[in-house]
Design a protein around this motif. Structure first.
Motif, short mmCIF file in Angstrom:
data_model
loop_
_atom_site.label_atom_id
_atom_site.label_comp_id
_atom_site.label_asym_id
_atom_site.label_seq_id
_atom_site.Cartn_x
_atom_site.Cartn_y
_atom_site.Cartn_z
N UNK A 1 0.85 -1.19 0.00
CA UNK A 1 0.00 0.00 0.00
C UNK A 1 0.89 1.24 0.00
N UNK A 2 0.51 2.24 -0.79
CA UNK A 2 1.20 3.54 -0.72
C UNK A 2 0.18 4.62 -0.47
N UNK A 3 0.54 5.54 0.40
CA UNK A 3 -0.31 6.68 0.74
C UNK A 3 0.28 7.93 0.12
N UNK A 4 -0.49 8.61 -0.70
CA UNK A 4 0.02 9.80 -1.40
C UNK A 4 -0.97 10.96 -1.32
N UNK A 5 -0.40 12.16 -1.30
CA UNK A 5 -1.20 13.38 -1.42
C UNK A 5 -0.71 14.04 -2.70
N UNK A 6 -1.34 13.73 -3.84
CA UNK A 6 -0.71 14.07 -5.12
C UNK A 6 -0.83 15.54 -5.53
N UNK A 7 -1.75 16.26 -4.91
CA UNK A 7 -2.00 17.64 -5.35
C UNK A 7 -1.83 18.59 -4.18
N UNK A 8 -0.93 19.55 -4.33
CA UNK A 8 -0.72 20.53 -3.25
C UNK A 8 -0.32 19.82 -1.97
N UNK A 9 0.62 18.91 -2.10
CA UNK A 9 0.97 18.01 -1.00
C UNK A 9 1.21 18.76 0.32
N UNK A 10 0.78 18.14 1.41
CA UNK A 10 1.00 18.66 2.74
C UNK A 10 2.18 17.90 3.35
#
Lengths: 508, 508
Positions: free
Chosen positions: B228-237
């Protein structure tokens, strides 16, 4: 409460050793740690909060039932679902409650706060209202108790369990219980040990026996003794049983003796029937404590140690869709639940919180809310309960089925007397129960099959939604009927049909 | 979408083997199984639902920002927090949205439904609005995707993790990430493996290298390869990084190659700056897909397998206090989350759902909502972003600190150039960073210390709220500043102070 009294109350015991791996590992968020710098002339470019001026909500208003001190005692007409929108428009005359966007002159948060991120305890005005309510209703017997808001009792129960149970643990439950509680435990790998019940709910004697003799049966060998019990002490789901004061004292005593944590799930607490005028009629019949206006004392109110986790909700008193409840317990546990909220729901909805705070704090007040609970909630359910019971006595042959009169809650727990059935003993009980359920469906009356509240392991090879294949528990010779939802006429008609279904099945 | 196109789309792959013990054990509630009998003349004494006539709420009304098709393009004045209640009363002129108690002529649920218990997907009108929005925004590339409402992305993430991760598992995260995600994982005993980032977020090359060579380092020996990978792809925090289209394609390809599930946490998706007029100005600079009105294509939109769990929320577009979001993913996963909802939150708040449904379905419509997202949300954050960046360029000596221009989100990720500090190399980097933080506090400007986003194990012997003792990660030579909250004047002032604090610290 005078400072003197506070001095005399003990502090909660240390229940750190009860924490699960998960519970013990919950920590305050460093992000929230920044808040302490917010003073004086500080400008924060810290927390990623949207500016409230960007919220597209300018104000929130609801028409509500008036319960303020100056409210006329005439009940505001309640809109009925079946009216047309036009009729309804005319019928609804509620008191108007408004939550403005910006700062308020009064002490309740505005929308710009309740719609913002906040700490996991819930907004201040609503949490404090709940805490004050708890203080006056239950007068806790130790100092460091606190209240944290929840998204209702199911979420609160799941969080309580996560805090104090590890995969592989067992907890005590009532012999018949709320299926959602078991569905919460099962996927987490937490087992349940049913404890015998009587007309007053969980038996303290049976609980004590299980604890005293733990490890003596083959299935208990090597399995750690449960340290948690889950109870619905008032208007129990599904049996309708309410614990007497003595039973509550006995349960507390056993819990102290064996160092148990008690989860007191009390959604039906305010649906107690025998109070005020009705209480007089039943004097002597019921074991009532008149010291608190006739409300039954709670396990939480008897807890001097901090071992009771009490779950309250507005779901049954206001509306399920509020998704707001509150947990009362020792402050250490409150902190852990707060941190858990902060990585899950954050808080209950700001619309719910803002509206409830405005309504409860500025319109109803503590006294108005108590009047509402007495005059509306319990009166409504008292009448409903009586109506269903009367219909039952009129239309159902007592030879075929009966129930113990509930003194609280929403449910009749109907015992079917299969021993009167001509094929009793020749076919299994569950076959007969399934026949009855099918006949009820044929006659257009729906009750919940007793097996759904069973604590026995459910067969894994059946579709749980397939009732026809799954009346697996032979001892479940019960059906649960609720008087909460149907209209009075529908209740009468439904029970008439039920009586006929029983007659048809018992004739076979 | 024509039936022909639907025919051509594949079905999702079977991800059953990815389910955790908990996820695999989640089942449909038998109680909900009774619903199928509710037809024709059936009277139910089944579900324990309070009758809606007992709800003390008669109607719900909000003044909202008008975005309907006939709305004047002039923006409704937004109330400012600092005005008095009297001024505000005059200033606020919103469009009035009402959710009545009883049945409505239109297709949105009334209060009697949205305040009632319901299924764990959320109310129909709101869920369908979200699903239609997802369909038009992301045009999913497989057939059997679905949408389930959540109580926001933090709760959605916790539920996604519970569905697919067991205690002891590892998941991939970005090198710097949202602290709450780590605080969700830690107590569950789920570890995280940081993946290197660049200006476009998580590096697909670094991810692939980790996967290709898993087990080759001592700490990976015997540890199962993350799935599993957790990503914040847009405007990452916290970094503000946005993945280019190519990067997204690369990540999807690696995920397919190594059979990974991707959790796409996208709260800042609608806070993209380079679109419409602004897009023209930056043409050639940014890797934009104009096929979808300039919105960046999502990982979910590229997923042909059903391996992306997409998390959307109204927290950043409407208000955090809505506590409503929606998860888009394969239908199998949707069912499991629905069952999880039904034993925890049940649904988002009925006040939130009722109001949002009425507003979005009957007032704004899909087009109005998209206009709102474009004209309000991203424009607001574009201007805010520009303002903070301009202030930085004006007031901060670029020798001491700099940032990569963000193309989405709420944050500037400020790199402090410690190599310019006179004591650089003589004392540890974190000592200098702590000095800077303390100087900022002294100068009354607050930013979030970079270590709070670090994936390195936090020392267990420090109080996480004690910033002064806990700048433990030497590589965290960053500070995060948000342009989301402060007023434009405050931003200017805060950055002025920051420039002075830097100057003072670097002079030392």
């Amino acid at each position: 409460m005078s400072p003197l009294v506070v001095q005399q109350l003990p502090m909660a015991k240390d229940f750190s050793s009860f924490l699960s791996k998960e519970g013990a590992a919950r920590k305050k968020s460093p992000l929230k740690g920044l808040l302490r710098f917010m003073q004086g002339d500080m400008i924060s470019l810290g927390g990623g909060l949207p500016h409230p001026s960007t919220f597209p909500f300018y104000s929130l208003t609801a028409e509500i039932k008036g319960m303020g001190p100056e409210q006329s005692p005439v009940t505001t007409p309640v809109p009925v679902d079946l009216t047309t929108p036009q009729e309804q428009q005319k019928a609804v005359r509620g008191e108007v409650v408004t939550v403005p966007h910006g700062p308020q002159a009064n002490k309740v948060e505005s929308l710009s706060t309740s719609l913002q991120y906040g700490i996991g305890t819930g907004i201040k005005a609503l949490r404090e209202f709940c805490k004050e309510h708890v203080a006056t209703m239950h007068a806790p017997k130790y100092q460091d108790w606190d209240v944290v808001l929840s998204a209702g009792n199911t979420d609160a129960f799941a969080k309580a369990i996560a805090m104090i149970c590890n995969r592989g643990d067992l907890i005590f439950v009532e012999e018949w219980t709320y299926p959602t509680a078991l569905e919460t435990l099962d996927p987490l790998g937490i087992g349940h040990v049913p404890v015998k019940m009587d007309g007053e709910g969980m038996s303290a004697v049976a609980l004590k026996e299980l604890l005293d003799n733990w490890g003596s049966t083959p299935d208990q060998g090597g399995v750690a003794k449960p340290r948690v019990a889950y109870l619905i002490p008032t208007g129990q789901n599904p049996t309708g049983a309410t614990m007497s004061i003595q039973r509550r004292k006995d349960i507390i005593r056993v819990a102290q003796e064996h160092d148990l944590i008690l989860i007191e799930d009390d959604p039906y607490y305010y649906l107690q029937f025998f109070i005020g005028e009705d209480q007089k009629q039943t004097e002597g019949q019921k074991d009532q404590d008149n010291s608190n206006n006739g409300w039954m004392p709670t396990l939480f109110s008897m807890d001097t140690d901090g071992r009771v986790i009490r779950l309250d909700t507005f779901s049954k008193t206001l509306a399920p869709g509020c998704r707001v409840g509150y947990m009362s317990m020792n402050a250490h546990f409150c902190n852990i639940i707060q941190y858990h909220n902060e990585v899950t729901i954050q808080q209950p909805s700001g619309f719910s919180q803002g509206l409830l705070a405005e309504m409860l704090v500025n319109h109803w007040g503590q006294e108005g809310y108590k009047r509402y609970l007495t005059e509306n909630v319990r009166t409504e359910y008292l009448y409903r309960s009586r109506h269903l019971q009367a219909a039952f006595k009129k239309h159902v042959n007592g030879k075929y089925a009966s129930f113990i009169e509930p003194s609280a809650g929403m449910f009749l727990w109907i015992k079917v007397h299969l021993e009167e059935h001509p094929r009793y003993g020749k076919v299994k009980d569950n076959v007969l129960m399934l026949e009855l359920f099918n006949k009820c469906v044929e006659y257009n009356v729906l009750m919940v099959p007793g097996w759904q509240f069973s604590c026995k392991p459910k067969p894994t090879d059946i579709d749980p939604s397939d009732l026809l294949g799954s009346w697996y528990d032979e001892a479940a010779t019960y059906m649960r009927a609720t008087f909460a939802y149907a209209t009075f006429d529908q209740m009468e008609e439904a029970i008439t049909r039920y009586g006929e279904a029983l007659k048809a099945v018992f004739a076979a």
